[in-house]
Write a protein that holds these residues in place. Sequence first.
Motif, short mmCIF file in Angstrom:
data_model
loop_
_atom_site.label_atom_id
_atom_site.label_comp_id
_atom_site.label_asym_id
_atom_site.label_seq_id
_atom_site.Cartn_x
_atom_site.Cartn_y
_atom_site.Cartn_z
N UNK A 54 0.80 -1.23 0.00
CA UNK A 54 0.00 0.00 0.00
C UNK A 54 0.83 1.28 0.00
N UNK A 55 1.92 1.38 0.79
CA UNK A 55 2.72 2.62 0.75
C UNK A 55 3.26 2.93 -0.65
N UNK A 56 3.68 1.89 -1.37
CA UNK A 56 4.15 2.09 -2.74
C UNK A 56 3.03 2.60 -3.63
N UNK A 57 1.83 2.04 -3.46
CA UNK A 57 0.69 2.46 -4.28
C UNK A 57 0.29 3.89 -3.98
N UNK A 58 0.34 4.28 -2.72
CA UNK A 58 -0.01 5.66 -2.35
C UNK A 58 1.01 6.65 -2.90
N UNK A 59 2.30 6.26 -2.85
CA UNK A 59 3.34 7.12 -3.42
C UNK A 59 3.15 7.26 -4.93
N UNK A 60 2.78 6.14 -5.59
CA UNK A 60 2.53 6.17 -7.02
C UNK A 60 1.31 7.02 -7.35
N UNK A 61 0.28 6.94 -6.51
CA UNK A 61 -0.92 7.75 -6.71
C UNK A 61 -0.59 9.23 -6.60
N UNK A 62 0.23 9.58 -5.62
CA UNK A 62 0.66 10.98 -5.48
C UNK A 62 1.46 11.43 -6.70
N UNK A 63 2.40 10.60 -7.15
CA UNK A 63 3.21 10.96 -8.31
C UNK A 63 2.39 11.06 -9.58
N UNK A 64 1.39 10.17 -9.74
CA UNK A 64 0.57 10.19 -10.95
C UNK A 64 -0.31 11.42 -11.02
N UNK A 65 -0.56 12.05 -9.89
CA UNK A 65 -1.40 13.25 -9.86
C UNK A 65 -0.61 14.52 -10.19
N UNK A 66 0.70 14.38 -10.43
CA UNK A 66 1.53 15.53 -10.81
C UNK A 66 1.46 15.71 -12.33
N UNK A 67 1.93 16.87 -12.80
CA UNK A 67 1.91 17.13 -14.25
C UNK A 67 3.10 16.44 -14.93
N UNK A 109 -14.86 15.75 -13.52
CA UNK A 109 -14.39 15.04 -12.32
C UNK A 109 -12.90 15.34 -12.11
N UNK A 110 -12.53 15.59 -10.87
CA UNK A 110 -11.13 15.88 -10.56
C UNK A 110 -10.27 14.65 -10.86
N UNK A 111 -9.05 14.91 -11.33
CA UNK A 111 -8.18 13.81 -11.75
C UNK A 111 -7.82 12.89 -10.60
N UNK A 112 -7.68 13.41 -9.40
CA UNK A 112 -7.29 12.57 -8.27
C UNK A 112 -8.34 11.50 -8.00
N UNK A 113 -9.61 11.84 -8.20
CA UNK A 113 -10.68 10.85 -8.00
C UNK A 113 -10.68 9.81 -9.12
N UNK A 114 -10.37 10.25 -10.31
CA UNK A 114 -10.27 9.31 -11.43
C UNK A 114 -9.11 8.34 -11.21
N UNK A 115 -7.98 8.87 -10.74
CA UNK A 115 -6.82 8.02 -10.45
C UNK A 115 -7.14 7.01 -9.35
N UNK A 116 -7.82 7.49 -8.31
CA UNK A 116 -8.18 6.60 -7.20
C UNK A 116 -9.12 5.50 -7.69
N UNK A 117 -10.04 5.84 -8.59
CA UNK A 117 -10.97 4.84 -9.12
C UNK A 117 -10.23 3.79 -9.95
N UNK A 118 -9.29 4.24 -10.78
CA UNK A 118 -8.49 3.31 -11.59
C UNK A 118 -7.69 2.37 -10.69
#
Length: 397
Positions: free
Chosen positions: A135-148, A335-344
């Motif tokens: 999970x920590x790796x996935x959360x770090x990846x989620x944060x990074x994927x939300x960057x430009x 829809x905000x991108x962070x929610x789309x990323x979380x859904x994916x």
Amino acid sequence: MFSRNGKISEKQMRRMLVLSVFASSIFVIPYLSARLFKTGIFPGLLVFCVFSCIYVSCIYGIGAWYEKKGDSGGFVKVLEDTGAAGKGLLLLQVIRLLIRLAFYIILAISILGEAQVPFMQEGEQGSIANLFVVLPLLLAALYGANRNVEKQGRIHEMIFWVLFVPFIVVILFGLREVDYRVFVPHWDVSFRKLVLYGYALLTFILPVENYLYLRPVLQKRKTTVKKEKAGDGTEQGSTLYGKRQNLWVSYTAVLMTILLTVVLTLFLLGIYGVNGAGKEEMVTIAIMRYIRLPFGVLERFDVLMVWFFMTGCFILICTTLYYAGFLLKLLCKKIKRIWLLAAVLAVSLGIVMSLPEYSGCVMLFLFYGVILDIPLSLVIPLLGIGLSKQETEEEEV
């Protein structure tokens, strides 16, 4: 590049491609090569190299067509602007990325399990305990994927050499253990199977198609045009932006990365043994147990190296999640991108929980790649070309 212009340099693009291609192939191809080609490793990997050159050339050729057309958004922009058919193809791209993301998560779990990380349950990739460990790796990846995309480029620049450290160590300390008979061509499988298996391994270099997403955001080349001297005697000039930078460097870098993977595969199998490697699902990790540093510095070298390997998994998960979120944002603008990323990510985890153990997942993903993913990686952008031409013809009429 530190300006906020939504662009990346050719160097950043090159590193983004190289890291993704290397990380997606180096953990899987040694195991599959030993299992599929048996002692015919050398001719099998040679066929794989030929298919890789053709595939990479096709992807770069398609990108060049969109560049020549003058569409600044590339094939993604074309699909977005061509009605329901184009949006359907975009959704298909998202589904492909979602499946790929699920496999990369399983790959990360398997690497941690091979390193015997505490609380990992072997052979149960989709268990709740294993998902919590990763999970920590996935959360770090989620944060990074939300960057430009600019920050994506900087992340890849910062960790570019980290992924290569374990393999440099293997080469340095494992050369004396290599059985060089693995380089001798053998024909244990029929030519038809050799071609089929060489083609199938393309499944693990499919991140090459990320080039089609990156090319439109590549910074154009700057050229300074000198003007006549001003009244105060100083020379003034203006900066123009012409064609995008020479892409032969990135094209060559991708091919060299694939060649590096092939060479490392031969060395790894030469050290571990082809028969043993065909039974060892994570031979790339397992071989680290046999590396002995001078003076007995570390007893378990593989435990240290697993953190370098996890940077590769982070890259794969982060970039795949980023592109999936990017495409979904075009389809769901409100829809905000962070929610789309979380859904994916949530859907991918659901897929992971329903899949079999790692060896079964690899073969399932390989079969899926042969039947669908490899053809679609070329067919979808080619359909974009067809839709673009059709739209142009309708405008002219």
